[in-house]
Design a protein around this motif. Structure first.
Motif, short mmCIF file in Angstrom:
data_model
loop_
_atom_site.label_atom_id
_atom_site.label_comp_id
_atom_site.label_asym_id
_atom_site.label_seq_id
_atom_site.Cartn_x
_atom_site.Cartn_y
_atom_site.Cartn_z
N ALA A 70 -11.86 48.27 58.73
CA ALA A 70 -12.48 47.60 60.23
C ALA A 70 -13.84 48.33 60.60
CB ALA A 70 -11.31 47.70 61.17
N GLY A 86 -14.76 46.92 64.05
CA GLY A 86 -13.50 46.49 64.89
C GLY A 86 -12.46 47.55 65.21
N ARG A 87 -11.51 47.08 65.64
CA ARG A 87 -10.17 47.98 66.17
C ARG A 87 -9.81 48.78 64.89
NH1 ARG A 87 -6.13 44.89 69.56
NH2 ARG A 87 -5.47 47.32 70.04
#
Length: 291
Positions: A109, A112-113
């Motif tokens: 990720a 992203g998170r």
């Protein structure tokens, strides 16, 4: 040959485990393509350097290549190579905290998170975890506790002191080695350099050894030094130190420091410590040039 494959979730401590295995004498390789497992094992088994302990890290950084892991393990078995699979685990909460502390992105990720990357990684690695011989959850382990766990599993039943002692003999005229933890100055001992028959010899020569080691000051010094080291070493180990570098210096690094360094080396070996020695300046002449 002991063949260990390390896998696990990112942030669980694989890099730290590699360091501990290196301390135990393992030849370690990070992120090897799994398809190369059988060939790599064959190369190690035929090495002239007698590689008998190997550790490999294989994880999600291999991307699509990770699918070759189980066929690679099967090929290892068919080739007659036994292996152990170590899996490192940690809770989501701990992993997130570690990522925040290091400010790194998760490999699955990158934009992203972190929690999404962790969950996807767990899904991908689940079968590896299920088949692991050893699973270690590092969530609540200190670095010292993790080290003890690794040594307990992979030291092959040998008594490992948990610290490697390096002795460096040197001449003060050429400077103190920068990596020394402890430095001892033996210039208070009578110098064989001023004895014409010994001037061109080194502390490896029997006559020089006798001259240096039979001196009453040397005997007292060695007794006190070993007593102090036997006090310090277990306390260094307790605090997690894996290497201790001891510098022993005289004027030129050829006579007194060499004879005393060799004596300390042998005394520590007799006490079952892991110890190596380097006579840094033994080949230098009085002007600082190498002969």
């Amino acid at each position: 040959m002991r063949f260990v494959i390390i896998s696990g979730v990112s942030g669980a401590g694989k890099s730290q485990v590699v360091k501990y295995l290196e301390d135990l004498g393992y030849f370690c390789v990070d992120n090897l393509p799994p398809a190369l497992l059988p060939k790599f094992a064959e190369i190690c088994s035929k090495s002239s350097e007698s590689i008998d302990k190997v550790a490999l890290v294989i994880d999600v950084r291999g991307g699509a290549l990770l699918k070759d892991l189980f066929p690679g393990l099967q090929a290892l078995n068919e080739a007659g190579f036994a292996y152990e699979l170590l899996f490192l685990e940690a809770s989501d909460e701990v992993l997130i905290k570690r990522y925040k502390e290091t400010r790194r992105s998760h490999p699955l990720a990158p934009e992203g998170r972190v929690i999404k990357g962790i969950r996807e990684e767990r899904r991908i690695l689940q079968e590896i975890k299920d088949r692991a011989d050893h699973v270690i959850d590092t969530s609540n382990l200190t670095t010292r506790q993790l080290k003890d766990e690794i040594f307990s599993i992979f030291s092959q039943g040998k008594s490992f002191k948990g610290i490697i002692i390096s002795i460096i003999t040197f001449g003060f005229k050429y400077g103190i080695p920068i990596d020394c933890d402890l430095v001892f100055d033996v210039r208070f001992i009578p110098n064989p350099y001023y004895i014409p028959s010994m001037k061109k010899l080194t502390g490896k020569n029997e006559a020089v050894k006798r001259y240096v080691l039979e001196c009453s000051e040397t005997e007292t010094f060695l007794a006190k030094l070993i007593d102090m080291l036997e006090f310090l070493i277990p306390n260094y180990i307790k605090e997690g130190k894996s290497q201790l570098v001891i510098g022993i210096g005289c004027t030129g690094g050829r006579h007194r420091s060499v004879a005393i360094g060799d004596k300390v080396y042998n005394m520590l070996l007799e006490r079952q410590h892991s110890v190596v020695i380097d006579h840094r300046d033994i080949e230098k002449d009085g002007r600082g040039a190498v002969k």
